[in-house]
Design a protein around this motif. Structure first.
Motif, PDB file in Angstrom:
ATOM      1  N   THR B   5       0.840  -1.206   0.000  1.00  0.00           N
ATOM      2  CA  THR B   5       0.000   0.000   0.000  1.00  0.00           C
ATOM      3  C   THR B   5       0.869   1.249   0.000  1.00  0.00           C
ATOM      4  O   THR B   5       0.642   2.200  -0.760  1.00  0.00           O
ATOM      5  CB  THR B   5      -0.916   0.016   1.249  1.00  0.00           C
ATOM      6  OG1 THR B   5      -1.846  -1.040   1.137  1.00  0.00           O
ATOM      7  CG2 THR B   5      -1.635   1.337   1.376  1.00  0.00           C
ATOM      8  N   SER B   6       1.866   1.228   0.880  1.00  0.00           N
ATOM      9  CA  SER B   6       2.741   2.392   1.000  1.00  0.00           C
ATOM     10  C   SER B   6       3.430   2.687  -0.332  1.00  0.00           C
ATOM     11  O   SER B   6       3.499   3.836  -0.773  1.00  0.00           O
ATOM     12  CB  SER B   6       3.774   2.134   2.096  1.00  0.00           C
ATOM     13  OG  SER B   6       4.631   3.234   2.211  1.00  0.00           O
ATOM     14  N   GLU B   7       3.906   1.631  -0.982  1.00  0.00           N
ATOM     15  CA  GLU B   7       4.612   1.821  -2.262  1.00  0.00           C
ATOM     16  C   GLU B   7       3.645   2.325  -3.346  1.00  0.00           C
ATOM     17  O   GLU B   7       3.999   3.188  -4.152  1.00  0.00           O
ATOM     18  CB  GLU B   7       5.256   0.505  -2.700  1.00  0.00           C
ATOM     19  CG  GLU B   7       6.477   0.139  -1.845  1.00  0.00           C
ATOM     20  CD  GLU B   7       7.082  -1.212  -2.211  1.00  0.00           C
ATOM     21  OE1 GLU B   7       8.134  -1.536  -1.654  1.00  0.00           O
ATOM     22  OE2 GLU B   7       6.471  -1.940  -3.031  1.00  0.00           O
ATOM     23  N   PHE B  42      -3.075  12.291   1.514  1.00  0.00           N
ATOM     24  CA  PHE B  42      -2.244  11.108   1.290  1.00  0.00           C
ATOM     25  C   PHE B  42      -2.217  10.203   2.532  1.00  0.00           C
ATOM     26  O   PHE B  42      -2.160   8.974   2.401  1.00  0.00           O
ATOM     27  CB  PHE B  42      -0.828  11.514   0.867  1.00  0.00           C
ATOM     28  CG  PHE B  42      -0.718  11.754  -0.608  1.00  0.00           C
ATOM     29  CD1 PHE B  42      -0.682  10.690  -1.504  1.00  0.00           C
ATOM     30  CD2 PHE B  42      -0.674  13.039  -1.116  1.00  0.00           C
ATOM     31  CE1 PHE B  42      -0.615  10.906  -2.875  1.00  0.00           C
ATOM     32  CE2 PHE B  42      -0.601  13.271  -2.479  1.00  0.00           C
ATOM     33  CZ  PHE B  42      -0.578  12.209  -3.364  1.00  0.00           C
ATOM     34  N   ALA B  43      -2.277  10.812   3.716  1.00  0.00           N
ATOM     35  CA  ALA B  43      -2.328  10.002   4.935  1.00  0.00           C
ATOM     36  C   ALA B  43      -3.602   9.154   4.957  1.00  0.00           C
ATOM     37  O   ALA B  43      -3.587   7.970   5.296  1.00  0.00           O
ATOM     38  CB  ALA B  43      -2.271  10.906   6.168  1.00  0.00           C
ATOM     39  N   GLN B  44      -4.710   9.798   4.578  1.00  0.00           N
ATOM     40  CA  GLN B  44      -5.985   9.058   4.535  1.00  0.00           C
ATOM     41  C   GLN B  44      -5.919   7.947   3.480  1.00  0.00           C
ATOM     42  O   GLN B  44      -6.472   6.867   3.667  1.00  0.00           O
ATOM     43  CB  GLN B  44      -7.128  10.017   4.200  1.00  0.00           C
ATOM     44  CG  GLN B  44      -7.335  11.114   5.224  1.00  0.00           C
ATOM     45  CD  GLN B  44      -8.172  10.682   6.402  1.00  0.00           C
ATOM     46  OE1 GLN B  44      -8.703   9.576   6.415  1.00  0.00           O
ATOM     47  NE2 GLN B  44      -8.269  11.528   7.422  1.00  0.00           N
ATOM     48  N   ALA B  45      -5.252   8.240   2.380  1.00  0.00           N
ATOM     49  CA  ALA B  45      -5.114   7.215   1.328  1.00  0.00           C
ATOM     50  C   ALA B  45      -4.289   6.049   1.845  1.00  0.00           C
ATOM     51  O   ALA B  45      -4.608   4.877   1.575  1.00  0.00           O
ATOM     52  CB  ALA B  45      -4.470   7.826   0.084  1.00  0.00           C
ATOM     53  N   GLY B  49      -5.727   2.261   2.097  1.00  0.00           N
ATOM     54  CA  GLY B  49      -5.009   1.209   1.385  1.00  0.00           C
ATOM     55  C   GLY B  49      -5.731   0.661   0.180  1.00  0.00           C
ATOM     56  O   GLY B  49      -6.175   1.408  -0.697  1.00  0.00           O
ATOM     57  N   GLU B  50      -5.895  -0.650   0.155  1.00  0.00           N
ATOM     58  CA  GLU B  50      -6.445  -1.329  -1.018  1.00  0.00           C
ATOM     59  C   GLU B  50      -7.919  -1.031  -1.249  1.00  0.00           C
ATOM     60  O   GLU B  50      -8.484  -1.405  -2.276  1.00  0.00           O
ATOM     61  CB  GLU B  50      -6.242  -2.848  -0.892  1.00  0.00           C
ATOM     62  CG  GLU B  50      -4.786  -3.272  -0.776  1.00  0.00           C
ATOM     63  CD  GLU B  50      -3.922  -2.737  -1.920  1.00  0.00           C
ATOM     64  OE1 GLU B  50      -4.356  -2.835  -3.087  1.00  0.00           O
ATOM     65  OE2 GLU B  50      -2.832  -2.205  -1.640  1.00  0.00           O
ATOM     66  N   ALA B  51      -8.555  -0.390  -0.267  1.00  0.00           N
ATOM     67  CA  ALA B  51      -9.980  -0.062  -0.445  1.00  0.00           C
ATOM     68  C   ALA B  51     -10.170   1.004  -1.518  1.00  0.00           C
ATOM     69  O   ALA B  51     -11.284   1.211  -1.997  1.00  0.00           O
ATOM     70  CB  ALA B  51     -10.569   0.422   0.880  1.00  0.00           C
ATOM     71  N   ARG B  57      -7.150   9.778  -8.363  1.00  0.00           N
ATOM     72  CA  ARG B  57      -8.428  10.500  -8.366  1.00  0.00           C
ATOM     73  C   ARG B  57      -8.935  10.719  -6.948  1.00  0.00           C
ATOM     74  O   ARG B  57      -9.476  11.768  -6.612  1.00  0.00           O
ATOM     75  CB  ARG B  57      -9.479   9.736  -9.169  1.00  0.00           C
ATOM     76  CG  ARG B  57      -9.244   9.901 -10.646  1.00  0.00           C
ATOM     77  CD  ARG B  57     -10.398   9.398 -11.471  1.00  0.00           C
ATOM     78  NE  ARG B  57     -10.090   9.641 -12.862  1.00  0.00           N
ATOM     79  CZ  ARG B  57     -10.849  10.353 -13.681  1.00  0.00           C
ATOM     80  NH1 ARG B  57     -11.954  10.859 -13.247  1.00  0.00           N
ATOM     81  NH2 ARG B  57     -10.506  10.538 -14.939  1.00  0.00           N
ATOM     82  N   TRP B  58      -8.762   9.695  -6.135  1.00  0.00           N
ATOM     83  CA  TRP B  58      -9.243   9.786  -4.756  1.00  0.00           C
ATOM     84  C   TRP B  58      -8.505  10.911  -4.015  1.00  0.00           C
ATOM     85  O   TRP B  58      -9.114  11.688  -3.277  1.00  0.00           O
ATOM     86  CB  TRP B  58      -9.024   8.436  -4.048  1.00  0.00           C
ATOM     87  CG  TRP B  58      -9.702   8.343  -2.722  1.00  0.00           C
ATOM     88  CD1 TRP B  58     -10.945   7.853  -2.472  1.00  0.00           C
ATOM     89  CD2 TRP B  58      -9.183   8.769  -1.460  1.00  0.00           C
ATOM     90  NE1 TRP B  58     -11.236   7.948  -1.138  1.00  0.00           N
ATOM     91  CE2 TRP B  58     -10.174   8.501  -0.490  1.00  0.00           C
ATOM     92  CE3 TRP B  58      -7.992   9.347  -1.053  1.00  0.00           C
ATOM     93  CZ2 TRP B  58      -9.998   8.792   0.856  1.00  0.00           C
ATOM     94  CZ3 TRP B  58      -7.824   9.648   0.288  1.00  0.00           C
ATOM     95  CH2 TRP B  58      -8.815   9.370   1.224  1.00  0.00           C
TER      96      TRP B  58
END
Lengths: 309, 155
Positions: B5-7, B42-45, B49-51, B57-58
């Motif tokens: 996810t981080s990558e 970006f923290a929320q992203a 993660g995979e959700a 776009r998000w």
């Protein structure tokens, strides 16, 4: 006017200025994002404490009390202390909620506005009211008037705190209005009616139901409620017709006793503005008198469309 | 937060960071707010993660919504953490000031158009609006900016 500055020159100038802006300094924020994500992770796992169970019990009891209040026909708000800074108690006996409503000054008029399909509509009784009147709004099941951070009623005129309803868990309402008898937490889409009492000295207001937590012209509509102060002739509030089809706009304007004047501008074939109102004058919510003109600009295929080029 | 996810999110950050941050700067006129909104998005992203199917776009959408909230919170306390200070030169500051004459929505649309290079439908998706409304607001923004040019505020 803006003689001598055509669209291409304006576009070039903006491209150049934004291009320059993009050559400026740029901070590195990835580390902050990661740190913040880690903090969020920790915040989501609070240690369990002895009072947690007690707090949960209080919430359950509160919820039961709220449901009981609603079943009695009252509002669970009645027992909830609202933030002192936002509460304005109505001491005018003429506008007490138990008073019978004053005579409606006009028949029901709901003006359809932009986003009709997306946001639904509502019946408002009466559409114009004087102090002491009870205004009841019956959504059609598509709008989101209360609860969550996506709903609210907004004072289009924008004077002072504008929201009425429950937004983001906080009760907020027009300071001049009495506490609305809203159910505590309507479902996201609702057809439950709610009402409020119009206080004295409100002056003319236009209120719209919006989907957004912040007032946003594009997210608002289709409802307008014009509230006139005592004894005043509120005139006619220009409806929101931008985004409507030409036919819808003309019928909405005529319904209010106004005269629609149509101007056309060319748009591309297949453009969503084809056949729809792109601009209107006067602006929505402007107070005019019956018989006044509302000029609408309707898109008509076919011309080059500037943004999607 | 997994390594994958981080990558995945960092790859998006590296590709759109400049555009997103400068868009947020142009909307807010405040480098600190722009950084706050971007890093929070970006923290929320990272948290979701995979959700999230389309991280880019998000993040665009979330960053603009977060900035909305920050701008509307006038009682926002001063940042408790210190981070890199960004200096804006006079020319850019003048331009940002001119953009400040637009409504928030017009500013967002102009910025997404010229910095993000989005079309009307994409802007409408980011701002949860309609393409028609975006076009109308862009037209009005152009009228306002053209007026500023006429007055010599933009050369």
């Amino acid at each position: 006017m803006t003689d001598g500055i055509d669209e291409a020159r304006l576009d070039d100038a903006l491209v150049a200025r934004f291009h320059r802006l993009q050559r400026g300094a740029l901070p590195e924020n990835w580390g902050r994002a990661v740190e913040r994500a880690e903090n969020l992770e920790m915040e989501s796992k609070p240690p369990r404490r002895w009072w947690a169970g007690a707090a949960a019990s209080v919430l359950v009891i509160g919820g039961i009390a709220a449901i009981a209040a609603m079943s009695r026909g009252g509002s669970p708000f009645e027992d909830v202390a609202a933030p002192a800074s936002t509460v304005v108690s109505n001491t005018n006996p003429e506008s007490a909620p138990t008073d019978p409503p004053a005579t409606s000054t006009l028949p029901i008029v709901t003006s359809a506005g932009r986003g009709l399909a997306a946001f639904g509509s509502a019946m408002v009784v009466p559409s114009r009211a004087t102090a002491g009147d009870v205004v009841t709004v019956t959504p059609d099941g598509l709008i989101q008037p209360t609860c969550t951070d996506l709903g609210g009623i907004f004072d289009v005129d924008g004077s002072g705190p504008a929201r009425l309803g429950v937004i983001g868990g906080s009760e907020v309402w027009l300071p001049e209005m009495q506490r609305p008898t809203l159910p505590a937490c309507l479902p996201p889409e609702t057809d439950q009616p709610f009402s409020y009492v119009v206080p004295a000295g409100l002056g003319q207001r236009t209120v719209a139901i919006c989907r957004s937590a912040q007032f946003d012209e594009a997210a608002c509509g289709p409802l307008e409620i014009v509230i006139a102060a005592d004894g005043e002739d509120a005139g006619v509030s220009v409806p929101v017709v931008e985004g409507l089809t030409e036919g819808e706009a003309v019928s909405t304007i005529r319904l209010l006793g106004l005269v629609a004047v149509i101007e056309r501008v060319e748009v591309e074939e297949g453009d969503t503005d084809d056949g729809r109102v792109m601009f209107q004058r006067p602006a929505a919510a402007t107070s005019v008198t019956e018989g006044d003109e509302v000029r609408i600009t309707v898109g008509q295929a076919s011309a080059r469309e500037e943004i999607d080029s | 937060m997994t390594v994958a996810t981080s990558e995945r999110v960092e790859a998006v950050y590296r590709s759109v960071h400049a555009k997103i941050w400068r868009s947020l700067l142009a909307v807010s006129g405040d480098p600190e707010l722009a950084s706050d909104a971007e890093s929070e998005a970006f923290a929320q992203a990272l948290r979701r993660g995979e959700a999230i199917d389309d991280v880019e776009r998000w993040v665009w959408k979330s960053a603009f919504r977060i900035l909305d909230g920050l701008l509307s919170d006038r009682r926002r306390p001063a940042p408790t953490t210190t981070h890199e200070r960004v200096m804006i030169d006079d020319v850019d500051a003048e331009f940002l000031s001119m953009l400040g004459g637009l409504t928030l929505q017009q500013r967002q649309i102009v910025v997404l158009r010229y910095v993000g290079q989005f079309n009307a439908a994409e802007i409408a998706e980011v701002l949860e609006s309609s393409p028609g409304s975006v076009r109308v607001q862009l037209h009005r923004a152009h009228e306002s900016l053209r007026s500023s040019m006429t007055e010599g505020k933009l050369s």
